[in-house]
Design a protein around this motif. Structure first.
Motif, short mmCIF file in Angstrom:
data_model
loop_
_atom_site.label_atom_id
_atom_site.label_comp_id
_atom_site.label_asym_id
_atom_site.label_seq_id
_atom_site.Cartn_x
_atom_site.Cartn_y
_atom_site.Cartn_z
N ALA A 1 -5.13 -4.43 -7.66
CA ALA A 1 -5.10 -3.09 -7.08
C ALA A 1 -4.09 -2.19 -7.79
O ALA A 1 -3.00 -2.63 -8.18
CB ALA A 1 -4.78 -3.16 -5.60
N THR A 2 -4.47 -0.92 -7.94
CA THR A 2 -3.59 0.10 -8.49
C THR A 2 -3.70 1.34 -7.62
O THR A 2 -4.55 1.42 -6.73
CB THR A 2 -3.98 0.45 -9.94
OG1 THR A 2 -5.35 0.89 -9.97
CG2 THR A 2 -3.81 -0.75 -10.86
N SER A 3 -2.85 2.32 -7.87
CA SER A 3 -2.88 3.55 -7.07
C SER A 3 -4.17 4.32 -7.32
O SER A 3 -4.85 4.12 -8.34
CB SER A 3 -1.67 4.42 -7.38
OG SER A 3 -1.65 4.76 -8.76
N ALA B 1 -0.54 4.90 -1.09
CA ALA B 1 -1.72 5.22 -0.30
C ALA B 1 -1.34 5.97 0.97
O ALA B 1 -0.38 5.60 1.64
CB ALA B 1 -2.46 3.94 0.07
N GLY C 1 -7.94 2.64 -7.66
CA GLY C 1 -7.71 1.22 -7.85
C GLY C 1 -7.48 0.44 -6.57
O GLY C 1 -7.48 -0.80 -6.60
N VAL C 2 -7.30 1.14 -5.44
CA VAL C 2 -7.14 0.42 -4.17
C VAL C 2 -8.42 -0.32 -3.79
O VAL C 2 -8.40 -1.20 -2.91
CB VAL C 2 -6.73 1.36 -3.01
CG1 VAL C 2 -5.39 2.01 -3.28
CG2 VAL C 2 -7.80 2.41 -2.75
N LEU D 1 0.82 -1.21 0.00
CA LEU D 1 0.00 0.00 0.00
C LEU D 1 0.85 1.26 0.00
O LEU D 1 0.52 2.25 -0.67
CB LEU D 1 -0.93 -0.01 1.22
CG LEU D 1 -2.15 -0.93 1.11
CD1 LEU D 1 -2.71 -1.23 2.49
CD2 LEU D 1 -3.22 -0.32 0.23
N GLU E 1 3.88 0.69 -3.50
CA GLU E 1 3.37 0.47 -4.85
C GLU E 1 2.09 1.24 -5.15
O GLU E 1 1.87 1.66 -6.28
CB GLU E 1 3.13 -1.04 -5.07
CG GLU E 1 4.39 -1.87 -4.99
CD GLU E 1 4.56 -2.79 -6.19
OE1 GLU E 1 3.68 -2.80 -7.07
OE2 GLU E 1 5.59 -3.47 -6.24
N LEU E 2 1.24 1.41 -4.14
CA LEU E 2 -0.03 2.08 -4.36
C LEU E 2 -0.02 3.53 -3.89
O LEU E 2 -1.00 4.25 -4.10
CB LEU E 2 -1.17 1.30 -3.69
CG LEU E 2 -1.29 -0.18 -4.08
CD1 LEU E 2 -2.53 -0.79 -3.44
CD2 LEU E 2 -1.33 -0.35 -5.59
N ARG F 1 4.40 -7.03 -5.74
CA ARG F 1 3.19 -7.55 -6.38
C ARG F 1 3.36 -9.02 -6.79
O ARG F 1 2.46 -9.85 -6.59
CB ARG F 1 2.81 -6.71 -7.59
CG ARG F 1 1.43 -7.07 -8.17
CD ARG F 1 1.13 -6.22 -9.41
NE ARG F 1 1.05 -4.82 -9.11
CZ ARG F 1 -0.07 -4.18 -8.77
NH1 ARG F 1 -1.20 -4.87 -8.66
NH2 ARG F 1 -0.06 -2.88 -8.54
N MET G 1 -8.12 -4.05 -3.84
CA MET G 1 -7.52 -4.66 -2.66
C MET G 1 -8.53 -4.73 -1.52
O MET G 1 -8.62 -5.75 -0.83
CB MET G 1 -6.29 -3.86 -2.22
CG MET G 1 -5.56 -4.49 -1.04
SD MET G 1 -3.94 -3.74 -0.76
CE MET G 1 -3.33 -4.80 0.57
#
Length: 414
Positions: free
Chosen positions: A304-306, A252, A309-310, A246, A249-250, A376, A313
């Motif tokens: 999941a993506t940033s 968050a 896109g979370v 999180l 990569e994302l 990932r 997840m």
């Protein structure tokens, strides 16, 4: 909703407070490691390994010892030690001496206390709840455990952003003290009836062996233990890397991290409450099979993506935990009536040792995979292990059964 005895309600309240603190602290320790101490995938793997290694190293002897003492006393002692261990974190932070090795030591002690507490819990439940209410009691315990993960991570994110993750760990220390206080108020009027322990005067080794031999002989217990080992290997990889995934990569923010992780708790709370209904409607053998297949939805985490896109997840964690916790409620309720009371702690720790032994290994492997292949890809491999286990359920010993077997005294024929 069924009304349970007051002794169980006190136990339930203490558990709820303690689990809230534990869920908060688990996220705070991970955030401390990543954001304040610059931990990478390797250190996060070690942190997970430290948390679960007590099950591998000491699970069996602790189970045998706990079967010989009052379960309530064992749980109170573990709560007090855990409170002291959690209280060390803010103290070290305040003095500027907090380090990653110190976090590993705290995680190990908290894990050790969890072994004692979890080994004693089934026996205490047996002594405060009659057999007709096992399902309702387990449903509430598991639903509460999952609900705590809804509130805990979200609160952890807010605390870390507003004050300090280290200060937030004080909540965990206080929660353990509250749990201990609740346990001291429980009054047990009678012990669970059942077969007496013929091994009271035996050596520790023989007592340990009695629990291990029952699990090894019984095809249901043996299968569930092996399944748990494989699946926990995969799930620990997810737990070890999800915060790093999180953050790195994302991208968050901390509040979003808490909210995403809380979705797993929402799913688990729903699964805990609905597990007994699945069992009544489908049967105690069919329900675990269906729930295990549903849990494969945890693979959604990989999409999941940033940014927005979370949500993938969040959906994967919610669906996976819903099915996992619902399955745990059904099978744990069955095991409480299936295994003789005097062997409960030993059988529980034997199965949990086999299940949790994979966790420290998984922490190290997932950390190494994260470093070598990326977070990932490491998550994909670890979740693949979990799903592989779930797909064995329709072909295992539950195949063709509607319900799990009834208890048989000493089960010499198994």
């Amino acid at each position: 909703m069924q009304r349970l005895p007051s002794a169980f309600r006190i136990l339930w309240i203490g558990e709820a407070v303690s689990l809230f603190g534990t869920a908060t602290s688990a996220t705070l320790l991970a955030l401390l490691a990543v954001t304040k101490l610059n931990a990478g995938a390797g250190w996060m793997g070690l942190l997970a390994a430290a948390t679960w290694s007590p099950w591998l190293i000491l699970g069996l002897p602790i189970g045998a010892l706990v079967d010989q003492v009052s379960p309530r006393s064992a749980m109170i002692a573990s709560d007090l030690v855990a409170a002291g261990a959690a209280g060390v974190v803010p103290l070290l932070w305040a003095t500027g001496t907090l380090s990653l090795p110190a976090l590993l030591a705290v995680a190990f002690v908290l894990g050790l206390c969890a072994v004692v507490f979890r080994a004693a819990l089934p026996r205490l439940v047996l002594r405060v709840v009659d057999v007709a209410h096992f399902g309702a009691a387990n449903s509430r315990l598991y639903a509460t455990e999952s609900a705590s993960t809804v509130v805990g991570p979200g609160v952890a994110g807010l605390i870390a952003q507003a004050v300090s993750a280290a200060v937030g760990v004080l909540l965990d220390a206080i929660s353990f003290l509250v749990s201990a206080a609740c346990l001291t108020r429980i009054r047990i009027t009678s012990c669970s009836s059942g077969e007496p322990d013929a091994m009271t005067d035996d050596t520790l080794v023989r007592r340990v062996r009695a629990g291990a031999e029952l699990v090894a002989r019984d095809r249901y217990l043996r299968y569930f233990a092996g399944l748990a080992a494989l699946q926990n290997f995969g799930l620990t990889g997810l737990l070890s890397l999800q915060v790093l995934f999180l953050v790195d990569e994302l991208a968050a923010p901390q509040v979003v991290i808490g909210l995403v992780l809380a979705c797993g708790g929402i799913g688990g709370a729903i699964g805990g409450l609905l597990g007994p209904r699945f069992a009544r409607r489908l049967g105690t053998a069919r329900a675990p099979v269906v729930l295990q297949l549903i849990s494969c939805g945890s693979l959604l985490v990989l999409f999941a993506t940033s940014g927005a896109g979370v949500v993938w997840m969040a959906a994967g964690l919610l669906l996976g935990q819903f099915a996992i916790v619902g399955d745990n409620v059904v099978r744990t309720t069955w095991r409480l009536s299936y295994v003789p009371e005097y062997l409960q702690a030993r059988v529980s720790t034997t199965m949990q040792m086999l299940a949790f032994a994979a966790m420290p290994v998984s922490g190290l492997v997932s950390g190494w995979l994260g470093q070598q292949l990326g977070v990932r890809m490491a998550l994909a491999l670890m979740l693949g292990c979990y799903v592989a286990g779930a797909l064995t359920m329709p072909f295992g010993p539950l195949k063709g059964r509607r319900d799990l077997p009834a208890p048989v005294s000493l089960r010499s024929e198994l």
